[in-house]
Design a protein around this motif. Structure first.
Motif, PDB file in Angstrom:
ATOM      1  N   UNK A 118       4.918  32.769 -54.376  1.00  0.00           N
ATOM      2  CA  UNK A 118       3.758  32.367 -53.569  1.00  0.00           C
ATOM      3  C   UNK A 118       2.435  32.836 -54.173  1.00  0.00           C
ATOM      4  N   UNK A 119       2.450  33.994 -54.838  1.00  0.00           N
ATOM      5  CA  UNK A 119       1.220  34.476 -55.468  1.00  0.00           C
ATOM      6  C   UNK A 119       0.744  33.557 -56.574  1.00  0.00           C
ATOM      7  N   UNK A 120       1.666  33.087 -57.396  1.00  0.00           N
ATOM      8  CA  UNK A 120       1.305  32.153 -58.460  1.00  0.00           C
ATOM      9  C   UNK A 120       0.840  30.812 -57.919  1.00  0.00           C
ATOM     10  N   UNK A 121       1.538  30.319 -56.900  1.00  0.00           N
ATOM     11  CA  UNK A 121       1.132  29.044 -56.307  1.00  0.00           C
ATOM     12  C   UNK A 121      -0.240  29.155 -55.666  1.00  0.00           C
ATOM     13  N   UNK A 122      -0.500  30.263 -54.997  1.00  0.00           N
ATOM     14  CA  UNK A 122      -1.798  30.441 -54.346  1.00  0.00           C
ATOM     15  C   UNK A 122      -2.918  30.587 -55.367  1.00  0.00           C
ATOM     16  N   UNK A 123      -2.656  31.301 -56.457  1.00  0.00           N
ATOM     17  CA  UNK A 123      -3.671  31.488 -57.491  1.00  0.00           C
ATOM     18  C   UNK A 123      -4.055  30.157 -58.136  1.00  0.00           C
ATOM     19  N   UNK A 124      -3.060  29.378 -58.496  1.00  0.00           N
ATOM     20  CA  UNK A 124      -3.326  28.092 -59.147  1.00  0.00           C
ATOM     21  C   UNK A 124      -4.005  27.126 -58.177  1.00  0.00           C
ATOM     22  N   UNK A 125      -3.544  27.088 -56.945  1.00  0.00           N
ATOM     23  CA  UNK A 125      -4.155  26.203 -55.953  1.00  0.00           C
ATOM     24  C   UNK A 125      -5.603  26.577 -55.693  1.00  0.00           C
ATOM     25  N   UNK A 126      -5.871  27.870 -55.534  1.00  0.00           N
ATOM     26  CA  UNK A 126      -7.241  28.323 -55.277  1.00  0.00           C
ATOM     27  C   UNK A 126      -8.159  28.000 -56.454  1.00  0.00           C
ATOM     28  N   UNK A 127      -7.658  28.138 -57.676  1.00  0.00           N
ATOM     29  CA  UNK A 127      -8.472  27.818 -58.853  1.00  0.00           C
ATOM     30  C   UNK A 127      -8.816  26.331 -58.889  1.00  0.00           C
ATOM     31  N   UNK A 128      -7.841  25.477 -58.601  1.00  0.00           N
ATOM     32  CA  UNK A 128      -8.094  24.034 -58.598  1.00  0.00           C
ATOM     33  C   UNK A 128      -9.059  23.646 -57.481  1.00  0.00           C
ATOM     34  N   UNK A 129      -8.900  24.237 -56.311  1.00  0.00           N
ATOM     35  CA  UNK A 129      -9.798  23.925 -55.192  1.00  0.00           C
ATOM     36  C   UNK A 129     -11.219  24.356 -55.518  1.00  0.00           C
ATOM     37  N   UNK A 130     -11.375  25.549 -56.076  1.00  0.00           N
ATOM     38  CA  UNK A 130     -12.720  26.031 -56.423  1.00  0.00           C
ATOM     39  C   UNK A 130     -13.342  25.145 -57.495  1.00  0.00           C
ATOM     40  N   UNK A 131     -12.564  24.785 -58.499  1.00  0.00           N
ATOM     41  CA  UNK A 131     -13.114  24.059 -59.640  1.00  0.00           C
ATOM     42  C   UNK A 131     -13.423  22.599 -59.336  1.00  0.00           C
ATOM     43  N   UNK A 132     -12.609  21.953 -58.546  1.00  0.00           N
ATOM     44  CA  UNK A 132     -12.751  20.511 -58.389  1.00  0.00           C
ATOM     45  C   UNK A 132     -12.906  20.055 -56.943  1.00  0.00           C
ATOM     46  N   UNK A 133     -13.353  20.937 -56.071  1.00  0.00           N
ATOM     47  CA  UNK A 133     -13.547  20.527 -54.681  1.00  0.00           C
ATOM     48  C   UNK A 133     -14.827  19.702 -54.554  1.00  0.00           C
TER      49      UNK A 133
END
Length: 91
Positions: free
Chosen positions: A53-68
């Motif tokens: 879950x930590x890896x999934x959350x890190x990658x998801x948060x990075x994508x949301x921040x970068x391309x929201x």
């Protein structure tokens, strides 16, 4: 930078290089934790509930921040969709 809809002052999003760097770092950190877990051998079973879950959350948060989508505070309309600026509307 101004909103293409209401001409209010808005903050520009980060550059594409910064966006992709953040996403790349998130992937590298996630893969590094997986590699570190593999080095534990059978002990990885104890930390899997943290790694996955930590890896999934890190990658998801990075994508949301970068391309929201960026939204103007004044009019509530998007001025940047998926990292690309919205075209100005005709007045």
């Amino acid at each position: 930078m101004n909103c293409p809809h209401c001409k209010a002052k808005v903050t520009p999003g980060p550059s594409p290089i910064v966006r992709w760097t953040v996403v790349l770092v998130a992937w590298i950190l996630s893969m590094a934790t997986v590699f570190a877990g593999i080095m534990l051998g059978p002990g990885i079973i104890t930390i899997l509930p943290i790694i996955v879950p930590g890896g999934m959350a890190t990658i998801t948060a990075a994508h949301v921040w970068a391309f929201s989508d960026r939204v103007c505070d004044n009019c509530g309309k998007a001025y940047e969709l998926d990292g690309r600026l919205v075209a100005a509307v005709a007045s």
